[in-house]
Structures are given as structure tokens and as C-alpha cells.
Design a protein around this motif. Structure first.
Motif, PDB file in Angstrom:
ATOM      1  N   GLY A  59      -3.237  11.832   9.109  1.00 51.34           N
ATOM      2  CA  GLY A  59      -3.628  11.476   7.747  1.00 51.34           C
ATOM      3  C   GLY A  59      -4.421  12.575   7.068  1.00 51.34           C
ATOM      4  N   PHE A  60      -5.318  13.221   7.825  1.00 56.67           N
ATOM      5  CA  PHE A  60      -6.107  14.301   7.232  1.00 56.67           C
ATOM      6  C   PHE A  60      -5.248  15.522   6.960  1.00 56.67           C
ATOM      7  N   SER A  61      -4.263  15.752   7.797  1.00 55.69           N
ATOM      8  CA  SER A  61      -3.315  16.828   7.530  1.00 55.69           C
ATOM      9  C   SER A  61      -2.564  16.567   6.233  1.00 55.69           C
ATOM     10  N   CYS A 102      -3.378   3.908   8.163  1.00 59.10           N
ATOM     11  CA  CYS A 102      -3.373   4.505   6.823  1.00 59.10           C
ATOM     12  C   CYS A 102      -2.731   5.883   6.795  1.00 59.10           C
ATOM     13  N   ASP A 103      -2.335   6.401   7.932  1.00 58.96           N
ATOM     14  CA  ASP A 103      -1.766   7.747   7.966  1.00 58.96           C
ATOM     15  C   ASP A 103      -0.516   7.869   7.101  1.00 58.96           C
ATOM     16  N   THR A 104       0.372   6.858   7.183  1.00 57.15           N
ATOM     17  CA  THR A 104       1.615   6.894   6.412  1.00 57.15           C
ATOM     18  C   THR A 104       1.330   6.874   4.920  1.00 57.15           C
ATOM     19  N   VAL A 105       0.358   6.065   4.531  1.00 50.44           N
ATOM     20  CA  VAL A 105      -0.027   5.983   3.113  1.00 50.44           C
ATOM     21  C   VAL A 105      -0.497   7.345   2.614  1.00 50.44           C
ATOM     22  N   LEU A 106      -1.366   7.976   3.392  1.00 47.09           N
ATOM     23  CA  LEU A 106      -1.917   9.261   2.984  1.00 47.09           C
ATOM     24  C   LEU A 106      -0.849  10.356   2.985  1.00 47.09           C
ATOM     25  N   GLU A 107       0.124  10.235   3.872  1.00 51.47           N
ATOM     26  CA  GLU A 107       1.222  11.200   3.874  1.00 51.47           C
ATOM     27  C   GLU A 107       1.976  11.167   2.555  1.00 51.47           C
ATOM     28  N   LYS A 108       2.263   9.973   2.059  1.00 51.72           N
ATOM     29  CA  LYS A 108       3.002   9.834   0.803  1.00 51.72           C
ATOM     30  C   LYS A 108       2.145  10.247  -0.386  1.00 51.72           C
ATOM     31  N   LEU A 109       0.853   9.954  -0.295  1.00 50.71           N
ATOM     32  CA  LEU A 109      -0.042  10.328  -1.383  1.00 50.71           C
ATOM     33  C   LEU A 109      -0.171  11.844  -1.485  1.00 50.71           C
ATOM     34  N   GLY A 110      -0.320  12.508  -0.345  1.00 49.15           N
ATOM     35  CA  GLY A 110      -0.562  13.945  -0.362  1.00 49.15           C
ATOM     36  C   GLY A 110       0.669  14.783  -0.579  1.00 49.15           C
ATOM     37  N   HIS A 158     -12.397   9.315  -1.023  1.00 48.21           N
ATOM     38  CA  HIS A 158     -13.360   8.638  -0.156  1.00 48.21           C
ATOM     39  C   HIS A 158     -12.576   7.813   0.869  1.00 48.21           C
ATOM     40  N   LEU A 159     -12.806   8.068   2.131  1.00 57.16           N
ATOM     41  CA  LEU A 159     -12.173   7.310   3.211  1.00 57.16           C
ATOM     42  C   LEU A 159     -13.277   6.696   4.062  1.00 57.16           C
ATOM     43  N   GLU A 160     -13.351   5.375   4.083  1.00 59.97           N
ATOM     44  CA  GLU A 160     -14.451   4.707   4.791  1.00 59.97           C
ATOM     45  C   GLU A 160     -13.943   3.540   5.632  1.00 59.97           C
ATOM     46  N   ARG A 161     -14.329   3.565   6.907  1.00 60.83           N
ATOM     47  CA  ARG A 161     -13.977   2.508   7.855  1.00 60.83           C
ATOM     48  C   ARG A 161     -12.468   2.262   7.885  1.00 60.83           C
ATOM     49  N   LEU A 162     -11.743   3.322   8.152  1.00 59.44           N
ATOM     50  CA  LEU A 162     -10.284   3.248   8.171  1.00 59.44           C
ATOM     51  C   LEU A 162      -9.748   3.729   9.509  1.00 59.44           C
ATOM     52  N   GLN A 163      -8.533   3.286   9.797  1.00 52.90           N
ATOM     53  CA  GLN A 163      -7.815   3.813  10.949  1.00 52.90           C
ATOM     54  C   GLN A 163      -7.008   5.023  10.467  1.00 52.90           C
ATOM     55  N   VAL A 164      -7.673   6.157  10.449  1.00 53.33           N
ATOM     56  CA  VAL A 164      -7.058   7.394   9.979  1.00 53.33           C
ATOM     57  C   VAL A 164      -7.188   8.438  11.076  1.00 53.33           C
ATOM     58  N   ALA A 165      -6.091   9.026  11.472  1.00 61.11           N
ATOM     59  CA  ALA A 165      -6.095  10.058  12.504  1.00 61.11           C
ATOM     60  C   ALA A 165      -5.875  11.425  11.858  1.00 61.11           C
ATOM     61  N   ASP A 166      -5.732  12.425  12.690  1.00 61.04           N
ATOM     62  CA  ASP A 166      -5.560  13.780  12.174  1.00 61.04           C
ATOM     63  C   ASP A 166      -4.299  13.925  11.329  1.00 61.04           C
ATOM     64  N   MET A 179       0.824  -1.197   0.000  1.00 58.20           N
ATOM     65  CA  MET A 179       0.000   0.000   0.000  1.00 58.20           C
ATOM     66  C   MET A 179       0.868   1.260   0.000  1.00 58.20           C
ATOM     67  N   ALA A 180       1.867   1.267   0.847  1.00 55.39           N
ATOM     68  CA  ALA A 180       2.745   2.422   0.911  1.00 55.39           C
ATOM     69  C   ALA A 180       3.501   2.602  -0.402  1.00 55.39           C
ATOM     70  N   THR A 181       3.931   1.459  -0.996  1.00 53.69           N
ATOM     71  CA  THR A 181       4.638   1.517  -2.277  1.00 53.69           C
ATOM     72  C   THR A 181       3.755   2.108  -3.356  1.00 53.69           C
ATOM     73  N   PHE A 182       2.489   1.697  -3.344  1.00 51.78           N
ATOM     74  CA  PHE A 182       1.531   2.249  -4.323  1.00 51.78           C
ATOM     75  C   PHE A 182       1.425   3.764  -4.185  1.00 51.78           C
ATOM     76  N   ALA A 183       1.264   4.237  -2.956  1.00 47.49           N
ATOM     77  CA  ALA A 183       1.099   5.670  -2.723  1.00 47.49           C
ATOM     78  C   ALA A 183       2.328   6.442  -3.172  1.00 47.49           C
ATOM     79  N   GLN A 184       3.480   5.863  -2.938  1.00 48.97           N
ATOM     80  CA  GLN A 184       4.725   6.545  -3.285  1.00 48.97           C
ATOM     81  C   GLN A 184       4.913   6.638  -4.784  1.00 48.97           C
ATOM     82  N   ASN A 185       4.444   5.633  -5.508  1.00 49.49           N
ATOM     83  CA  ASN A 185       4.692   5.571  -6.942  1.00 49.49           C
ATOM     84  C   ASN A 185       3.465   5.898  -7.779  1.00 49.49           C
ATOM     85  N   CYS A 186       2.376   6.318  -7.119  1.00 47.08           N
ATOM     86  CA  CYS A 186       1.136   6.530  -7.866  1.00 47.08           C
ATOM     87  C   CYS A 186       1.309   7.661  -8.880  1.00 47.08           C
TER      88      CYS A 186
END
Length: 260
Positions: A52-54, A24-32, A42-50, A1-8
Motif C-alpha cells: 500500500g505504501f508503495s 486497504c492495499d488494493t484501495v491505495l493501489e488504485k488511488l495511487g 492520513h492513514l490511521e489504524r489500518l491494515q496497510v502493508a508495504d 471502497m475500491a470503486t471509490f478509489a477507482q473513480n475518484c
């Protein structure tokens, strides 16, 4: 997942993460990180903290955001997003099993997202303070859904009726609103074309009948705007259903006008 975000690809426009396990915070960090091409998330039923939203707040061109059953999201994370994503048009928040989003985050929406057109709040408990801010500042709001909010009653809907001039569609579910609140909406929202009410114990069949009369009377008086305003002032919710029936009996003509 992290690899995908980094190379998307930088051409990525829409991202939907649903029921994904793990942090999922680390994934979203690399994506953003500098990805301005994402328009919809769309983020649904995930372990996402502030955190990740940042991270996703760096997707500054984002227009659509759905936060569904992400119990660790708080006012802080929401504020980070709206302060940086000025193009938001649609925002859905399902505050399942959390009380971490309230007036502070919603007032930030009113200040930072003047172009928002669709707002869905489920299990969020705003007060008249934040609803007044949204209704006053978000003049392009066309679609609003308020579900499972114990703090939203007739006083809050009076604010919506007075301020939301562009509102076209309204969904109310499981809120402590009464017939009086619905009548206020019928007289106060000039663009309103659809109201959906479900599981509101204070609402009965009289509300639908009186709303129908209000809509007919406004149509019948449309050639004289001053008459419409005068009628709205005279027919306050306190006069209730009888006064409305006196001025607009349910005749075949009124049925035809309402169908048009």
C-alpha cells in the motif's frame, strides 16, 4: 471502497482513512495509479502493508503524510514513499506496536526529503546515526517531536543542538533525556522558541531555570556575535547551572528581556 478509489476525481487533494476494516492495499493501489493531485494523506489504524505504501508513493506531489498505528508498515514502505515524494514537508510516524521502522527508513528521509519542515516520531527508536543524518541534511526542519523513544538520550540531543539551526519548536515525551541534554538545546539551537517536555524522568525544575538564563544571556549579548559564540564554548553542559547563574542572575532586567 475500491470503486471509490477507482473513480475518484483527479481533483482530490486530501485523503483520510481512519479505522477502516479490511485490506486497504488494493484501495491505495488504485488511488495511487497516476493520481498526482493528492497533496495530503492520513492513514490511521489500518491494515496497510508495504504494498500500500508503495502505491501511495506514486502520488509524487504529496506534501503531508501521517502514518498512525499501521503496524505492518516497515522501512521498505517508508523508503518507497520518500524516494518518490520529494515534496514532503510534514511527516508523522506513530510506530505503535511495531519495531519495523528504524535507522534505515529515517536515513532515507534525510537523503530524499531535504525540504521537510515537520517531523513527528512516536514509538520509533532512532539512534544517533539516523538523527545525525536528519539534523545534518534537513536544514529546513522547524518542528520536531520525539515521543516514547527509549533510544533517544543526551547524546542524541547534543546532535540535534549542534545541527538543527532552523529548529523552532521541539516536543519531547517519555525519552531518557536529562537536564544536561536540555541545556545543550538551549545553547545550540539559535532559532528555538518553544520546548515542551513531558514524562521525562531525568528532567527537573533546574532545567527550565537554566534554559531561561541561557536565552537571556544570548539576548543580552546579541550585539556581539563573537561574545555569544565564546559564551557557548565556555558554558558547556559540564559547567552546569552554577556557572550560568554567575553570569546571568535572575534580575528584573533579565525577566523583561526574556519576555520580549
Amino acid at each position: 471502497m475500491a470503486t471509490f478509489a477507482q473513480n475518484c476525481s483527479k481533483n482530490l487533494k486530501t485523503l483520510k482513512l481512519i479505522r477502516c476494516l479490511g485490506d486497504c492495499d488494493t484501495v491505495l493501489e488504485k488511488l495511487g495509479n497516476g493520481n498526482r493531485g493528492v497533496i495530503e494523506i492520513h492513514l490511521e489504524r489500518l491494515q496497510v502493508a508495504d504494498l500500500g505504501f508503495s502505491a501511495i508513493s506514486k502520488c509524487s506531489n504529496m506534501e503531508v503524510l501521517h502514518i498512525v498505528k499501521a503496524p505492518e508498515c516497515s522501512n521498505f514502505g517508508l523508503i518507497c514513499v520518500v524516494e518518490n515524494c520529494k515534496l514532503l514537508r510534514k511527516l508523522h510516524i506513530d510506530g505503535w506496536r511495531t519495531n519495523m521502522i528504524g535507522d534505515e527508513g529515517l536515513i532515507a528521509i534525510s537523503k530524499e526529503c531535504p525540504n521537510i519542515q515537520e517531523l513527528v516520531l512516536i514509538g520509533v527508536n532512532p539512534t544517533s546515526l539516523s538523527l545525525t543524518a536528519i539534523a545534518s541534511n534537513c536544514q529546513k526542519l522547524e518542528r520536531l517531536a520525539l515521543c516514547g523513544s527509549g533510544s533517544i538520550g543526551d547524546a542524541e540531543f547534543a546532535c540535534i543542538a549542534a545541527k538543527c539551526v532552523a529548529l523552532k519548536k521541539l516536543c519531547i515525551k517519555g525519552c531518557p533525556i536529562s537536564n544536561v541534554g536540555l541545556e545543550m538545546l538551549a545553547w545550540g539551537c539559535p532559532s528555538l522558541s518553544k520546548i515542551k517536555v513531558k514524562k521525562c524522568r531525568g528532567v527537573n525544575g533546574e532545567a527550565a531555570e537554566s534554559i531561561g538564563c541561557a536565552q537571556w544571556l544570548q539576548s543580552a549579548l546579541c550585539s556581539s556575535p563573537s561574545a555569544v559564540v565564546t559564551s557557548r564554548l565556555l558554558l558547556r553542559p559540564s559547567t552546569h547551572v552554577r556557572a550560568i547563574h554567575a553570569l546571568c542572575p535572575l534580575s528584573p532586567t533579565s525577566q523583561l528581556l526574556s519576555n520580549d
